[in-house]
Design a protein around this motif. Structure first.
Motif, PDB file in Angstrom:
ATOM      1  N   PHE A  13       0.830  -1.210   0.000  1.00  0.00           N
ATOM      2  CA  PHE A  13       0.000   0.000   0.000  1.00  0.00           C
ATOM      3  C   PHE A  13       0.861   1.255   0.000  1.00  0.00           C
ATOM      4  O   PHE A  13       0.637   2.187  -0.777  1.00  0.00           O
ATOM      5  CB  PHE A  13      -0.933   0.004   1.211  1.00  0.00           C
ATOM      6  CG  PHE A  13      -1.672   1.304   1.379  1.00  0.00           C
ATOM      7  CD1 PHE A  13      -2.787   1.583   0.608  1.00  0.00           C
ATOM      8  CD2 PHE A  13      -1.246   2.257   2.294  1.00  0.00           C
ATOM      9  CE1 PHE A  13      -3.463   2.800   0.749  1.00  0.00           C
ATOM     10  CE2 PHE A  13      -1.910   3.458   2.445  1.00  0.00           C
ATOM     11  CZ  PHE A  13      -3.029   3.727   1.665  1.00  0.00           C
ATOM     12  N   PHE A  14       1.859   1.293   0.873  1.00  0.00           N
ATOM     13  CA  PHE A  14       2.662   2.509   1.020  1.00  0.00           C
ATOM     14  C   PHE A  14       3.728   2.663  -0.075  1.00  0.00           C
ATOM     15  O   PHE A  14       4.237   3.760  -0.271  1.00  0.00           O
ATOM     16  CB  PHE A  14       3.328   2.532   2.403  1.00  0.00           C
ATOM     17  CG  PHE A  14       2.382   2.899   3.504  1.00  0.00           C
ATOM     18  CD1 PHE A  14       1.961   4.208   3.677  1.00  0.00           C
ATOM     19  CD2 PHE A  14       1.876   1.924   4.358  1.00  0.00           C
ATOM     20  CE1 PHE A  14       1.081   4.553   4.689  1.00  0.00           C
ATOM     21  CE2 PHE A  14       0.997   2.260   5.377  1.00  0.00           C
ATOM     22  CZ  PHE A  14       0.593   3.575   5.540  1.00  0.00           C
ATOM     23  N   HIS A  15       4.041   1.583  -0.775  1.00  0.00           N
ATOM     24  CA  HIS A  15       5.051   1.666  -1.824  1.00  0.00           C
ATOM     25  C   HIS A  15       4.448   1.775  -3.214  1.00  0.00           C
ATOM     26  O   HIS A  15       4.965   2.526  -4.052  1.00  0.00           O
ATOM     27  CB  HIS A  15       5.966   0.445  -1.749  1.00  0.00           C
ATOM     28  CG  HIS A  15       7.053   0.430  -2.782  1.00  0.00           C
ATOM     29  ND1 HIS A  15       7.997   1.437  -2.874  1.00  0.00           N
ATOM     30  CD2 HIS A  15       7.339  -0.458  -3.779  1.00  0.00           C
ATOM     31  CE1 HIS A  15       8.827   1.156  -3.876  1.00  0.00           C
ATOM     32  NE2 HIS A  15       8.445   0.038  -4.445  1.00  0.00           N
ATOM     33  N   GLU A  45       3.854  12.252   1.972  1.00  0.00           N
ATOM     34  CA  GLU A  45       5.172  12.855   2.158  1.00  0.00           C
ATOM     35  C   GLU A  45       5.918  12.224   3.330  1.00  0.00           C
ATOM     36  O   GLU A  45       7.141  12.071   3.285  1.00  0.00           O
ATOM     37  CB  GLU A  45       5.021  14.364   2.377  1.00  0.00           C
ATOM     38  CG  GLU A  45       4.560  15.109   1.132  1.00  0.00           C
ATOM     39  CD  GLU A  45       4.539  16.604   1.343  1.00  0.00           C
ATOM     40  OE1 GLU A  45       5.093  17.075   2.373  1.00  0.00           O
ATOM     41  OE2 GLU A  45       3.960  17.314   0.505  1.00  0.00           O
ATOM     42  N   ASP A  46       5.181  11.878   4.362  1.00  0.00           N
ATOM     43  CA  ASP A  46       5.794  11.259   5.536  1.00  0.00           C
ATOM     44  C   ASP A  46       6.078   9.788   5.225  1.00  0.00           C
ATOM     45  O   ASP A  46       5.146   8.993   5.052  1.00  0.00           O
ATOM     46  CB  ASP A  46       4.842  11.374   6.727  1.00  0.00           C
ATOM     47  CG  ASP A  46       5.460  10.882   8.030  1.00  0.00           C
ATOM     48  OD1 ASP A  46       6.538  10.247   7.984  1.00  0.00           O
ATOM     49  OD2 ASP A  46       4.852  11.113   9.090  1.00  0.00           O
ATOM     50  N   LYS A  47       7.337   9.407   5.136  1.00  0.00           N
ATOM     51  CA  LYS A  47       7.714   8.048   4.766  1.00  0.00           C
ATOM     52  C   LYS A  47       7.881   7.127   5.979  1.00  0.00           C
ATOM     53  O   LYS A  47       8.268   5.965   5.815  1.00  0.00           O
ATOM     54  CB  LYS A  47       9.006   8.069   3.948  1.00  0.00           C
ATOM     55  CG  LYS A  47       8.882   8.809   2.630  1.00  0.00           C
ATOM     56  CD  LYS A  47       7.749   8.249   1.760  1.00  0.00           C
ATOM     57  CE  LYS A  47       7.591   9.008   0.458  1.00  0.00           C
ATOM     58  NZ  LYS A  47       6.380   8.581  -0.285  1.00  0.00           N
ATOM     59  N   ARG A  48       7.574   7.635   7.164  1.00  0.00           N
ATOM     60  CA  ARG A  48       7.740   6.786   8.342  1.00  0.00           C
ATOM     61  C   ARG A  48       6.815   5.559   8.319  1.00  0.00           C
ATOM     62  O   ARG A  48       7.270   4.464   8.685  1.00  0.00           O
ATOM     63  CB  ARG A  48       7.530   7.603   9.617  1.00  0.00           C
ATOM     64  CG  ARG A  48       8.709   8.512   9.936  1.00  0.00           C
ATOM     65  CD  ARG A  48       8.424   9.391  11.134  1.00  0.00           C
ATOM     66  NE  ARG A  48       7.327  10.330  10.883  1.00  0.00           N
ATOM     67  CZ  ARG A  48       6.862  11.202  11.768  1.00  0.00           C
ATOM     68  NH1 ARG A  48       7.395  11.256  12.987  1.00  0.00           N
ATOM     69  NH2 ARG A  48       5.882  12.030  11.459  1.00  0.00           N
ATOM     70  N   TYR A  87       6.990  -0.557   7.688  1.00  0.00           N
ATOM     71  CA  TYR A  87       6.648  -1.839   7.071  1.00  0.00           C
ATOM     72  C   TYR A  87       7.822  -2.408   6.279  1.00  0.00           C
ATOM     73  O   TYR A  87       7.937  -3.634   6.146  1.00  0.00           O
ATOM     74  CB  TYR A  87       5.390  -1.695   6.217  1.00  0.00           C
ATOM     75  CG  TYR A  87       4.173  -1.430   7.074  1.00  0.00           C
ATOM     76  CD1 TYR A  87       3.730  -2.386   7.976  1.00  0.00           C
ATOM     77  CD2 TYR A  87       3.500  -0.210   7.008  1.00  0.00           C
ATOM     78  CE1 TYR A  87       2.637  -2.143   8.793  1.00  0.00           C
ATOM     79  CE2 TYR A  87       2.408   0.044   7.821  1.00  0.00           C
ATOM     80  CZ  TYR A  87       1.985  -0.937   8.720  1.00  0.00           C
ATOM     81  OH  TYR A  87       0.904  -0.692   9.531  1.00  0.00           O
ATOM     82  N   VAL A  88       8.680  -1.565   5.766  1.00  0.00           N
ATOM     83  CA  VAL A  88       9.912  -2.049   5.139  1.00  0.00           C
ATOM     84  C   VAL A  88      10.745  -2.805   6.169  1.00  0.00           C
ATOM     85  O   VAL A  88      11.218  -3.925   5.925  1.00  0.00           O
ATOM     86  CB  VAL A  88      10.727  -0.891   4.535  1.00  0.00           C
ATOM     87  CG1 VAL A  88      12.130  -1.373   4.128  1.00  0.00           C
ATOM     88  CG2 VAL A  88      10.013  -0.305   3.318  1.00  0.00           C
TER      89      VAL A  88
END
Length: 235
Positions: free
Chosen positions: A135-137, A145-148, A153-154
């Motif tokens: 989902f986030f990738h 913008e916030d990649k935290r 999950y990475v």
């Protein structure tokens, strides 16, 4: 011949072969667990495609079989006691089909629980964590913008891959020499992570040589190759 008329889902997806297991699914990581298992065991079945692009998983007919509106789901016309059995949740379906066929789960009680242990590892860890990373990738989350959240999950996906890598050292499959439901549960998700989600570089997949080796062996199995394409796309 079995009568499946009591199941509303058969009104939307009529059974041409009501004596066979009816599979309602899509070729997603969870969906192909069921189709691969059916192909591996040789149990007769009839696949039906649940079109997400038309929100068919939210139709009343589908919800009558799975109120959680997720694929896969099945109806076995010859369930326990010879009565039709409706069933959803991919992990439950794998266990049921293993028991029905007498295949792909060890008979030894200790090894059987080892297989179930790794099935639960996938259900509670690999699937949810890899799915969130996707989902986030790849999907809407990639625009945040916030990649935290993505990085959380990475990190967890890398940790899970490391667990798998250690387990597979010196083993052909998750349990050793024998292919099982543990492999059928786990490796569609690994394939999706590095394939469809395009996250191989993000999780440094090249570092997990044992996982890579077994993934290659998994997709090379003829029954797996067939199951990964079922149900067929429309058109």
């Amino acid at each position: 011949m079995a009568d499946l008329g009591a199941f509303p889902i058969t009104r939307k997806w009529p059974a041409k072969h009501p004596d066979r297991i009816q599979l309602y699914s899509l070729p997603t990581p969870n969906g192909v667990k069921a189709s691969i298992m059916l192909e591996e065991t040789g149990l007769p079945y009839e696949p039906h495609r649940v079109a997400f692009e038309r929100n068919e998983q939210l139709s009343g007919e589908f919800l009558s079989l799975n109120p959680n509106n997720k694929i896969p789901a099945i109806i076995d016309p010859q369930g326990p006691g010879g009565k039709p059995l409706p069933l959803f949740e991919s992990g439950a379906i794998l266990l049921y089909l293993a028991e029905k066929s007498g295949q792909l789960i060890p008979r030894d009680p200790a090894k059987r629980w080892e297989a179930i242990q790794w099935l639960m590892f996938q259900m509670g860890g690999v699937g949810p964590m890899f799915g969130q990373l996707g989902f986030f990738h790849k999907f809407a989350g990639k625009d945040y913008e916030d990649k935290r959240p993505r990085d959380r999950y990475v990190a967890e996906s890398k940790r899970l891959l490391a667990v798998l890598d250690r387990q597979l050292q010196g083993r052909a499959w998750m349990l050793g020499e024998d292919f099982s439901i543990a492999d059928i549960a786990i490796f569609p998700w690994v394939r999706n992570l590095v394939g469809f989600y395009g996250a191989a570089e993000l999780v440094q997949f090249a570092h997990y040589s044992e996982v890579s080796r077994v993934l290659a062996a998994f997709v090379a199995r003829p029954a797996v190759a067939r199951g990964l394409e079922i149900p067929k796309s429309e058109g």
